[in-house]
Design an enzyme around this catalytic site. Structure first.
Site, PDB file in Angstrom:
ATOM      1  N   SER A 182      46.963  34.074  22.200  1.00 31.38           N
ATOM      2  CA  SER A 182      47.963  33.238  21.494  1.00 31.38           C
ATOM      3  C   SER A 182      47.491  32.793  20.046  1.00 31.38           C
ATOM      4  O   SER A 182      47.395  33.581  19.192  1.00 31.38           O
ATOM      5  CB  SER A 182      48.498  32.109  22.510  1.00 31.38           C
ATOM      6  OG  SER A 182      49.967  31.596  22.164  1.00 31.38           O
ATOM      7  N   ASP A 405      56.283  38.750  27.830  1.00 32.48           N
ATOM      8  CA  ASP A 405      55.781  37.241  26.968  1.00 32.48           C
ATOM      9  C   ASP A 405      56.994  36.744  26.827  1.00 32.48           C
ATOM     10  O   ASP A 405      57.843  37.157  26.052  1.00 32.48           O
ATOM     11  CB  ASP A 405      54.812  37.800  26.053  1.00 32.48           C
ATOM     12  CG  ASP A 405      54.334  36.621  25.427  1.00 32.48           C
ATOM     13  OD1 ASP A 405      54.932  35.587  25.386  1.00 32.48           O
ATOM     14  OD2 ASP A 405      53.053  36.704  24.752  1.00 32.48           O
ATOM     15  N   HIS A 441      53.040  35.327  29.043  1.00 30.04           N
ATOM     16  CA  HIS A 441      52.332  35.162  27.773  1.00 30.04           C
ATOM     17  C   HIS A 441      50.910  34.677  28.385  1.00 30.04           C
ATOM     18  O   HIS A 441      50.688  33.509  28.928  1.00 30.04           O
ATOM     19  CB  HIS A 441      52.970  33.725  27.015  1.00 30.04           C
ATOM     20  CG  HIS A 441      52.296  33.295  26.140  1.00 30.04           C
ATOM     21  ND1 HIS A 441      52.003  34.149  24.723  1.00 30.04           N
ATOM     22  CD2 HIS A 441      51.847  32.089  25.601  1.00 30.04           C
ATOM     23  CE1 HIS A 441      51.435  33.613  23.876  1.00 30.04           C
ATOM     24  NE2 HIS A 441      51.197  32.433  24.144  1.00 30.04           N
TER      25      HIS A 441
END
Ligand SMILES: *[C@@H]1O[C@H](CO)[C@@H](O)[C@H](O)[C@H]1NC(C)=O
Ligand SMILES: *[C@@H]1O[C@H](CO)[C@@H](O)[C@H](O)[C@H]1NC(C)=O
Ligand SMILES: *[C@@H]1O[C@H](CO)[C@@H](O)[C@H](O)[C@H]1NC(C)=O
Ligand SMILES: *[C@@H]1O[C@H](CO)[C@@H](O)[C@H](O)[C@H]1NC(C)=O
Ligand SMILES: *[C@@H]1O[C@H](CO)[C@@H](O)[C@H](O)[C@H]1NC(C)=O
Ligand SMILES: *[C@@H]1O[C@H](CO)[C@@H](O)[C@H](O)[C@H]1NC(C)=O
Ligand SMILES: *[C@@H]1O[C@H](CO)[C@@H](O)[C@H](O)[C@H]1NC(C)=O
Length: 508
Positions: A182, A405, A441
């Site tokens: 991320s 995601d 994610h």
């Protein structure tokens, strides 16, 4: 960059076990690191023993450095953990969201594998509400702290920590790795793009690259619901998502609750209108409004002329991240924006913490999108596809991204990788990208999550073992299923046999 033979790495590793003793973990035994543009304010070192920290057995020297960039009014903390039993390697550990620094657990994990591990707080505390650090004064964004978060503090941390690591062990570092997801993935790509000599191997997972575009576009789903004057409950949205999964599941040859071949799925949400769903006590049917909302979210952000701004979600992606809503007992729902995107609109684009992003007209939305790209790409876009310097430095990089995601649009990473390949058609010799069908994610979802991608990166860097597929696994009805994630642009297709075995799939 140092390139010792494998044998000399092993030698270093053996020697350092002997050299590193707890007694050398003292503030006065460490040199003051040098950093161009930086001024060291303090260094502190103290031994930490496993019993005090977690169930993992780790003993390390905890080094904390505080420094500033004179004139920039910042104060940055670097945290370096030096294990008693060192594997000779250095690991820069990435953060998440607005947080520059690593999770405690990620530091523990790195140190328990023998890495000297470092992280930086980038000069601000880890919270979602940025107004405490990002506004210098009413109407003024703190661009130096944004720059620290985006790039500069990451390289500083690496320079400072490498010097202290080598001084502590009295040995050169054999190899250096970046590891992050991320924001941490974006940080990894920033290192490759801007500081190409810093790391031999970079693991940049679900990267928050294309920041200037995608953070704006993360508000699109909320805007769409607001424009439609209808905020569906989450059950209605998931009823549509599940219908898409049912319709497209088998395109990859295997019915397993995952859309593997998203490019082939053209499921029309209008076909789900009237479908029954339940939500707690409420029994209802999918509305036309919800179908239109989902279609517009899947399409992605568009300007007043219908022109592309950013990607939407692949069909099947949960919508609860960006199209989240909360409902009262009378059935009325309101939108719950994703905090980072809301913040970006308020603080960085409007420079007004009280600005209501739902209030934007289409023209204002288009202006905000343009301003974001125009003002912030060079600071935090992290979208430069020219990796020549990283390639020439001998670096290797791995990215994987979950196709489901729910926070960072998977197709933004496809877009970036396509541009890397356009700039250098041979880029897969040093940079590989793997799609993870059904994965959310950084983790989660129903798909197979990469098992130990850092280990595969280390093998690639140190032994030349090319990661043809990224080893991944998932749990289906209590059983471990293995799968090899395919290197883009290949997709995994089921070819028959036990679906729990990686050999039942082929990349094509
Ligand atoms: C490392 O030292 C810093 C500074 O003294 C302290 O704030 C931090 O809690 C220490 N970390 C651990 C894991 O003990
Ligand atoms: C930075 O380190 C100092 C000294 O250990 C500590 O007091 C301070 O809370 C740290 N700042 C942040 C934002 O973590
Ligand atoms: C963010 O923090 C500021 C003060 O630090 C406060 O005034 C504001 O209401 C907060 N905003 C949100 C969205 O929590
Ligand atoms: C997203 O990427 C996939 C490849 O993984 C491709 O098939 C699909 O067409 C892309 N979608 C968009 C909207 O670009
Ligand atoms: C959606 O919003 C609700 C209410 O604020 C919150 O409790 C929930 O955690 C949010 N869901 C997600 C996936 O962020
Ligand atoms: C439902 O409840 C919310 C929150 O209590 C309230 O704001 C809203 O006006 C109510 N809507 C209706 C239709 O009664
Ligand atoms: C993959 O396998 C490991 C080891 O068995 C397990 O801990 C992990 O939960 C599995 N991952 C998933 C997504 O099921």
């Amino acid at each position: 960059m140092l390139r010792p033979s494998l044998q000399s790495i092993l030698d270093v590793a053996l020697l350092t076990r002997v050299a590193a003793t707890a007694s050398s973990c003292r503030t006065d035994s460490l040199p003051t690191p040098t950093l161009l543009g930086g001024s060291i304010l303090s260094i502190e070192a103290a031994q930490v023993n496993s019993a005090t920290i977690s169930s993992s057995s780790i003993d390390f020297c905890n080094v904390s450095v505080i420094y500033t960039h004179p004139g920039q009014n910042d104060r940055i903390n670097v945290s370096l953990w030096l294990p008693n039993t060192w594997n000779g390697r250095f690991q820069g550990v990435g953060g998440g969201g607005w947080t520059t620094n690593a999770d405690f657990g990620d530091m523990v994990s790195a140190v328990s594998q023998g890495y000297a591990a470092a992280t930086t707080n980038g000069g601000h505390t880890a919270i979602t509400n940025t107004s405490s650090w990002a506004m210098l004064s009413p109407g003024n964004v703190n661009l130096y702290l944004l720059q620290d978060f985006a790039s500069v503090s990451l390289n500083d941390m690496t320079i400072i920590s490498k010097q202290l690591t080598e001084a502590y062990y009295g040995k050169p570092i054999s190899r250096s790795y970046w590891n992050g997801c991320s924001t941490g993935g974006r940080q990894g790509l920033m290192m490759a793009q801007r500081y190409p000599d810093a790391y031999d191997g970079i693991l940049a997972e679900a990267p928050a690259i294309n920041w200037a575009e995608f953070i704006v576009a993360e508000f699109w789903p909320q805007r769409v619901m607001h424009e439609m004057e209808y905020f569906p409950n989450q059950c209605e949205l998931s009823a549509i998502t599940s219908a898409a999964v049912e319709a497209c599941d088998e395109l990859d040859g295997l019915e397993d609750g995952i859309i593997g071949m998203i490019g082939l799925c053209d499921f029309d949400p209008r076909s789900a209108v009237g479908k029954a769903y339940t939500c707690g006590d409420l029994a209802s049917h999918v509305t036309e409004e919800a179908a239109t909302i989902v279609q517009t979210i899947w399409t992605g952000a568009r300007d007043a002329y219908g022109r592309f701004q950013w990607y939407g979600f692949p069909r099947g992606t949960p919508l609860n991240g960006l199209a989240n809503t909360t409902c009262s007992s009378n059935g009325t729902c309101i939108g719950v924006p994703f905090a980072i995107s809301k913040d970006w609109h308020q603080i960085f684009l409007k420079r007004d913490p009280n600005f209501d992003p739902y209030s934007m007209t289409q023209a204002e939305w288009d202006a905000a999108f343009h301003a974001s790209v125009n003002q912030y790409t060079s600071i935090i876009g992290t979208s430069d596809p020219d990796l020549t310097q990283f390639k020439n430095a001998g670096g290797k990089m791995i990215t994987w991204h979950g196709m489901a995601d729910q926070l960072i649009f998977y197709n933004g990473t496809v877009d970036y990788y396509e541009r890397v390949l356009e700039a250098d058609p041979g880029a897969k010799e040093y940079y590989r990208f793997y799609a993870a069908p059904g994965v959310g994610h950084c983790r989660g979802g129903v798909g197979a999550v990469p098992t130990d991608p850092l280990a595969q990166l280390v093998k690639w860097v140190e032994e030349g073992e090319v990661p043809t597929t990224l080893t991944a696994n998932r749990t289906v009805e209590g059983r471990r299923w293995e799968q090899g994630l395919c290197a883009y642009p290949l997709s995994s297709k089921y070819i028959g046999g036990d679906p729990a075995s990686a050999s039942s799939f082929r990349c094509e």
